[in-house]
Structure formats: structure tokens, C-alpha cells
Write an enzyme that holds these catalytic residues in place. Structure first.
Site, PDB file in Angstrom:
ATOM      1  N   LYS A  23       5.439 -27.425 -12.024  1.00 24.85           N
ATOM      2  CA  LYS A  23       6.254 -28.363 -11.207  1.00 24.85           C
ATOM      3  C   LYS A  23       5.611 -29.757 -11.272  1.00 24.85           C
ATOM      4  CE  LYS A  23       5.371 -28.471  -6.620  1.00 24.85           C
ATOM      5  NZ  LYS A  23       5.024 -29.767  -6.029  1.00 24.85           N
ATOM      6  N   ASN A  24       4.292 -29.805 -11.137  1.00 23.34           N
ATOM      7  CA  ASN A  24       3.627 -31.115 -11.021  1.00 23.34           C
ATOM      8  C   ASN A  24       3.445 -31.826 -12.349  1.00 23.34           C
ATOM      9  OD1 ASN A  24       3.639 -30.711  -8.335  1.00 23.34           O
ATOM     10  ND2 ASN A  24       1.446 -30.301  -8.125  1.00 23.34           N
ATOM     11  N   CYS A  53       3.995 -36.070   5.050  1.00 23.03           N
ATOM     12  CA  CYS A  53       4.433 -34.670   5.123  1.00 23.03           C
ATOM     13  C   CYS A  53       3.382 -33.927   5.945  1.00 23.03           C
ATOM     14  CB  CYS A  53       4.560 -34.071   3.723  1.00 23.03           C
ATOM     15  SG  CYS A  53       2.975 -33.913   2.931  1.00 23.03           S
ATOM     16  N   ARG A 106       0.123 -39.523   3.214  1.00 23.27           N
ATOM     17  CA  ARG A 106       0.563 -39.721   1.828  1.00 23.27           C
ATOM     18  C   ARG A 106       0.920 -41.183   1.516  1.00 23.27           C
ATOM     19  NH1 ARG A 106       1.976 -34.526   0.116  1.00 23.27           N
ATOM     20  NH2 ARG A 106       1.505 -35.229  -1.984  1.00 23.27           N
ATOM     21  N   ASP A 165      -4.780 -27.664  -4.036  1.00 26.66           N
ATOM     22  CA  ASP A 165      -3.539 -26.868  -3.995  1.00 26.66           C
ATOM     23  C   ASP A 165      -3.807 -25.370  -3.995  1.00 26.66           C
ATOM     24  OD1 ASP A 165      -1.481 -29.113  -6.016  1.00 26.66           O
ATOM     25  OD2 ASP A 165      -2.247 -29.217  -3.983  1.00 26.66           O
ATOM     26  N   ARG A 183      10.256 -24.799  -2.844  1.00 26.57           N
ATOM     27  CA  ARG A 183      10.029 -26.102  -3.483  1.00 26.57           C
ATOM     28  C   ARG A 183       9.177 -25.948  -4.726  1.00 26.57           C
ATOM     29  NH1 ARG A 183       8.354 -30.946   0.350  1.00 26.57           N
ATOM     30  NH2 ARG A 183       8.289 -31.791  -1.756  1.00 26.57           N
TER      31      ARG A 183
HETATM   32  C1  EPZ Z   1      -0.386 -34.719  -6.379  1.00 19.30           C
HETATM   33  O1  EPZ Z   1       0.010 -35.376  -5.194  1.00 19.30           O
HETATM   34  C2  EPZ Z   1       0.297 -33.358  -6.341  1.00 19.30           C
HETATM   35  N1  EPZ Z   1       1.746 -33.530  -6.326  1.00 19.30           N
HETATM   36  C3  EPZ Z   1      -0.148 -32.589  -5.091  1.00 19.30           C
HETATM   37  O2  EPZ Z   1       0.452 -31.298  -5.139  1.00 19.30           O
HETATM   38  C4  EPZ Z   1      -1.664 -32.410  -5.155  1.00 19.30           C
HETATM   39  O3  EPZ Z   1      -2.103 -31.762  -3.981  1.00 19.30           O
HETATM   40  C5  EPZ Z   1      -2.327 -33.804  -5.256  1.00 19.30           C
HETATM   41  O4  EPZ Z   1      -1.806 -34.515  -6.412  1.00 19.30           O
HETATM   42  C6  EPZ Z   1      -3.837 -33.711  -5.398  1.00 19.30           C
HETATM   43  O5  EPZ Z   1      -4.155 -32.975  -6.538  1.00 19.30           O
HETATM   44  C7  EPZ Z   1       2.383 -33.795  -7.493  1.00 19.30           C
HETATM   45  O6  EPZ Z   1       1.766 -33.898  -8.544  1.00 19.30           O
HETATM   46  C8  EPZ Z   1       3.865 -33.952  -7.423  1.00 19.30           C
HETATM   47  P1  EPZ Z   1      -2.951 -37.996  -4.803  1.00 19.30           P
HETATM   48  P2  EPZ Z   1      -0.331 -36.966  -5.004  1.00 19.30           P
HETATM   49  O7  EPZ Z   1      -2.327 -39.321  -4.961  1.00 19.30           O
HETATM   50  O8  EPZ Z   1      -0.238 -37.641  -6.309  1.00 19.30           O
HETATM   51  C9  EPZ Z   1      -4.642 -40.497  -1.151  1.00 19.30           C
HETATM   52  C10 EPZ Z   1       1.678 -29.505  -4.334  1.00 19.30           C
HETATM   53  O9  EPZ Z   1       1.320 -28.672  -3.490  1.00 19.30           O
HETATM   54  N2  EPZ Z   1      -3.796 -41.589  -1.660  1.00 19.30           N
HETATM   55  O10 EPZ Z   1      -3.899 -37.501  -5.863  1.00 19.30           O
HETATM   56  O11 EPZ Z   1       0.475 -37.463  -3.880  1.00 19.30           O
HETATM   57  C11 EPZ Z   1      -3.812 -39.336  -0.636  1.00 19.30           C
HETATM   58  O12 EPZ Z   1      -3.441 -39.568   0.710  1.00 19.30           O
HETATM   59  C12 EPZ Z   1       1.392 -30.972  -4.107  1.00 19.30           C
HETATM   60  O13 EPZ Z   1       2.211 -29.239  -5.424  1.00 19.30           O
HETATM   61  C13 EPZ Z   1      -3.947 -42.858  -1.113  1.00 19.30           C
HETATM   62  O14 EPZ Z   1      -4.756 -43.070  -0.214  1.00 19.30           O
HETATM   63  O15 EPZ Z   1      -1.861 -36.887  -4.567  1.00 19.30           O
HETATM   64  C14 EPZ Z   1      -4.751 -38.172  -0.769  1.00 19.30           C
HETATM   65  O16 EPZ Z   1      -5.638 -38.150   0.343  1.00 19.30           O
HETATM   66  C15 EPZ Z   1       0.869 -31.223  -2.706  1.00 19.30           C
HETATM   67  N3  EPZ Z   1      -3.169 -43.868  -1.582  1.00 19.30           N
HETATM   68  C16 EPZ Z   1      -5.567 -38.513  -2.016  1.00 19.30           C
HETATM   69  O17 EPZ Z   1      -5.375 -39.923  -2.235  1.00 19.30           O
HETATM   70  C17 EPZ Z   1      -2.263 -43.676  -2.611  1.00 19.30           C
HETATM   71  O18 EPZ Z   1      -1.612 -44.657  -3.026  1.00 19.30           O
HETATM   72  C18 EPZ Z   1      -5.093 -37.779  -3.269  1.00 19.30           C
HETATM   73  O19 EPZ Z   1      -3.700 -37.975  -3.365  1.00 19.30           O
HETATM   74  C19 EPZ Z   1      -2.133 -42.385  -3.155  1.00 19.30           C
HETATM   75  C20 EPZ Z   1      -2.914 -41.353  -2.673  1.00 19.30           C
END
Ligand code: EPZ
Length: 418
Positions: A22-23, A118, A123, A307, A399
């Protein structure tokens, strides 16, 4: 609302086919905005994918899905592209923000609803916007929308991310795809799904290299048309079912996967006493009795994935002694803990560390799903608990897990949707 009914303690035996990721599919679907004619294979037919398809159709792409073949054909129709991602299509799926980079790259402007938070955290998207501004985009936020513009197109530059973000890395790569000149991104996320996006973009005619945590993008001027691409397997789905096998499996086989992608997870599970037979493109998990405790924290790839944190916690309830797992990526990703405690788990949380005492017997209960991975940890708990478990709000599960009940029933689990 649909529920899942599980009758626990049924030993699992058989084979589970792992779906496409999915990701990986979500950013690759966003990338098709840059393409002309694309066929994607090995697509997981899960809710988030259909939501992203609805968004791309709204933007103006022609899409048809052949469900029986997990295949999507996309034509970037000649008619006008709408550079808008409305709230109604973004509110349930944050990954919609990934259309921002490609719309800017292709149409020099975009109006994207700010993705909501969420259950697992606020996020934010500040790192996405930080990178796009560096590439020359003018960004303003108003009425819950991101207004982005790059009248003279985006210009390659050097960008160092202050912290590692999968989505921000993907959006920056997508935006820089055809920017003028070179872009060097540093401190990038290098999850297999990011690598799969890069592989797809290079198939499209891009010139992108990943070196450690750096990504070098040479702006692409000519895209190839009529390309076919097969998406990588879902390592989180694989990890989830490996843990199911460790919990209550007699012998489960996983084919057509690459064990090297989940090296860290395998090492942790081996330390806990899980019995593996590993071949080049398959993994067999055999009955694993005396599960040992382990201490770890979730980390960006190649560390242990956030995850899989909720799922591993269920296995920890079977380990002798107190296991510790620290959630270092998201601020609120322990929503499964109160529900697991209602099933008899002995878990205390202090400063984002969960202390899981074991071994504890889990008993069936009626429980509530809160987010995608928390929901599947309740399924795992239901499989190993005695009596019956009923899981509410399973739309969270739908999802990200394709045909979950079918795959588990195929391995003798007593599980059905009611
Ligand atoms: C991706 O989310 C995945 N989703 C998530 O999977 C996964 O948990 C996550 O990466 C971490 O591996 C998809 O790929 C669609 P991040 P993403 O940006 O990109 C902070 C699932 O269960 N952050 O790496 O949103 C954020 O709050 C989902 O399949 C900022 O501060 O994750 C988090 O604490 C859930 N500012 C950390 O970074 C930003 O602009 C990592 O988030 C972006 C993120």
C-alpha cells in the site's frame, strides 16, 4: 458497522500470499500525474488505494482497474487537469498530500486540502512544504488549504531535511522529477517504498540515484509512455503475518518475497525465539514455543518499523519477563494498549515506552479498532486468545490489509466478518 468475529486458539497452518505494498502504491499512483500511459501491477485492492484513485480521477486522470488481476491502467487524458485536492477526498487519507509535488512539477500550481491528523498523531506537513519552498515554490496556507505555485517551474537545489520523513522525501523527489538542473536531497527516508517510487520514476525516464540517505535527482525532460510497473510486496503485511505465525502457527509459508527487506524484523524475532526457515524468496515460520523478552525502539528504515510496533507487542505478551518497546516515530501510537489490556495483557506505558510483562494468557473480548496497525494487533490477539473476540470499526483494517479474513481462514483460522 461491520465487525470481525474470531474464535481463538486455532493453530495456523498453510501458505499466505503477500499483496503489493500500500505504502509503495500510494506515492507511485501520485507519480502517474507526471506520466502519460501507465499500467501498474501487483496493486493491493485496499480502501486507501481506491481513495487515491478517486482523487486522481477528480484531478482528471483516466483510470481503470482490473480487480481480478490487481492491475490499474492510467491514462493522463489530454483534457484539463484540475490542480485541486479537495477536503472531502483528503480527510480520510493523508497520503493524498503526495499529489502536491507532481501537480507543482507538471502544472506549476496546486491547491491541496491540509491533511487532517489521525489517531496516531498530528501528522504535520511542514517538512513537505520546507522542501517545496527550497525548490522555488511559493506556498501559503489559507482556509485549511495549501496554495502552492511555481510560475517559472521548479529549480533544482540542495536540500537537507531537518528530520527524516517518508512522505516529505517522496514529495520532494516527485517535485524535483523535472525541475531545472540537479537536486540533492540529504537526510532522506530510505524505506523500501521510497526506493520503489524512485525505481518507478526511473522507469518513467527519470535519472535518480539513492546513495545512503542522499537522493540525487537530475531533472527529467522526456518521459517514456506506455510503461508497465510491478509494485514491491508489502513488508508490513508480511511482518504482521509472520508474527501471527510466531503466536499460534504450526507452520506457515510465505512465497515471492525478499527476506533481505525485513532483515531487522527477522533478527528481532529470531532473538525472541521465533523459528525461521529462510530461502532466497521465501520464508517459513515454524511452531515457536518459548518466546523470550526483548527491548527495542522503533526507527526509520532500516530500523524496526513503527508500523509493526503494535503487532510485536502482542507477541511480547507471550514472552517470559518484561519486554520494552519505545515508539520514537509517532507521538500517540499506543492506542491498541488499552484494548489489549482488556484482553488480559499486562502493559504499562511510561515516556513513550511500553513495558510488556509476560507470559500472560489473553482472553477473548469485544474490542475497538482505532487505527490501521492497532486494529491488526487486535486480530493477532484474538487469534491467540481463548474464547471469542469481536473487533469493532474494522474499516480501519480495510484501509491496508487485502482479504485478511480469507488469507487467515486459508490457514485454518476461525475468523469471519459479521
Ligand atoms: C509513512 O507516513 C507511512 N504512510 C506510515 O504508514 C508510516 O508509519 C510512516 O511513513 C513512518 O514509517 C505511507 O507511506 C502512506 P513520516 P508519513 O513523514 O510519511 C513527522 C501505515 O500504517 N513529520 O515519515 O506520514 C511525523 O509527525 C502508515 O501504513 C513532521 O514532523 O510518515 C512523524 O512523527 C501509518 N513533519 C515523523 O515525522 C512533516 O512534514 C515520521 O513521519 C512530516 C512528518
Amino acid at each position: 458497522m461491520q465487525k470481525l468475529l474470531i474464535k481463538g486458539k486455532k493453530e495456523l497452518f498453510g501458505k499466505i500470499n503477500i499483496s503489493g505494498s500500500k505504502n509503495a502504491t500510494l506515492p507511485i499512483l501520485a507519480a502517474t500525474i507526471l506520466a502519460d500511459k501507465v499500467t501498474l501491477m501487483n496493486i493491493p485492492l485496499v480502501k486507501d488505494i481506491f481513495t487515491m484513485i478517486d482523487l486522481l480521477k477528480f484531478i482528471g486522470l483516466k483510470i481503470n482497474i482490473s480487480k481480478n488481476k490487481n492491475r490499474i491502467e492510467i491514462v493522463n487524458s489530454k483534457n484539463k487537469i484540475k490542480t485541486l485536492a479537495p477536503y472531502k477526498l483528503m480527510k480520510t487519507m493523508r497520503a493524498g498530500v503526495l499529489v502536491l509535488g507532481p501537480l507543482l512539477a507538471k502544472n506549476k500550481k496546486a491547491k491541496i486540502s491540509l491533511p487532517g491528523g489521525c489517531a496516531i498523531g498530528t501528522r504535520p506537513v511542514n517538512l513537505h512544504l520546507f522542501a517545496l519552498k527550497k525548490l522555488g515554490a511559493k506556498i501559503r496556507i489559507k482556509n485549511g488549504y495549501i496554495f502552492a505555485e511555481a510560475k517559472n517551474g521548479l529549480k533544482g537545489t540542495n536540500i537537507t531535511f531537518p528530520s527524516i520523513s517518508v512522505g516529505a522525501t517522496e514529495n520532494a523527489v516527485l517535485a524535483a522529477f523535472n525541475a531545472k538542473g540537479k537536486t540533492l536531497l540529504k537526510n532522506c527516508a530510505i524505506e523500501p517504498e521510497v526506493k520503489d517510487l524512485v525505481k518507478f520514476l526511473n522507469t518513467l525516464g527519470g535519472n535518480i540515484k539513492i546513495i545512503g540517505r542522499k537522493i540525487l535527482i537530475i531533472g527529467c525532460s522526456k518521459i517514456k509512455t506506455n510503461i508497465k510497473y510491478e509494485v514491491i510486496f508489502d513488508r508490513i503485511e508480511l511482518g504482521t503475518y509472520i508474527i501471527a505465525a510466531a503466536l499460534i502457527g504450526k507452520k506457515i509459508l510465505f512465497n515471492k518475497i525478499d527476506p533481505r527487506i525485513i532483515k531487522c524484523e527477522i533478527n528481532i524475532l529470531k532473538k525472541m525465539g521465533v523459528n525461521f526457515k529462510i530461502q532466497k524468496s521465501s520464508i517459513e515460520v515454524d511452531k515457536s514455543n518459548n518466546i523470550k523478552k526483548v527491548n527495542l525502539m522503533t526507527k526509520p528504515y532500516p530500523g524496526f518499523p513503527t508500523d509493526l510496533q503494535a503487532q510485536l507487542m502482542v507477541l511480547m505478551t507471550k514472552a517470559k519477563g518484561t519486554s520494552k518497546i519505545k515508539e520514537s516515530i509517532f507521538e500517540n501510537r499506543f492506542m491498541h494498549v488499552p484494548e489489549l489490556k482488556r484482553m488480559g495483557a499486562n502493559i504499562e506505558i511510561k515516556d513513550k515506552i511500553a513495558f510488556v510483562k509476560g507470559p500472560t494468557k489473553l482472553t477473548g473480548a469485544e474490542v475497538m479498532a482505532t487505527d490501521l496497525r492497532a486494529s491488526v494487533s487486535l486480530v493477532l490477539a484474538g487469534l491467540v486468545a481463548d474464547n471469542r473476540t469481536i473487533i469493532n470499526r474494522i474499516y480501519h483494517l480495510d484501509r491496508g490489509y487485502e482479504s485478511l479474513e480469507k488469507k487467515l481462514r486459508h490457514c485454518k483460522a476461525k475468523i469471519k466478518r459479521i
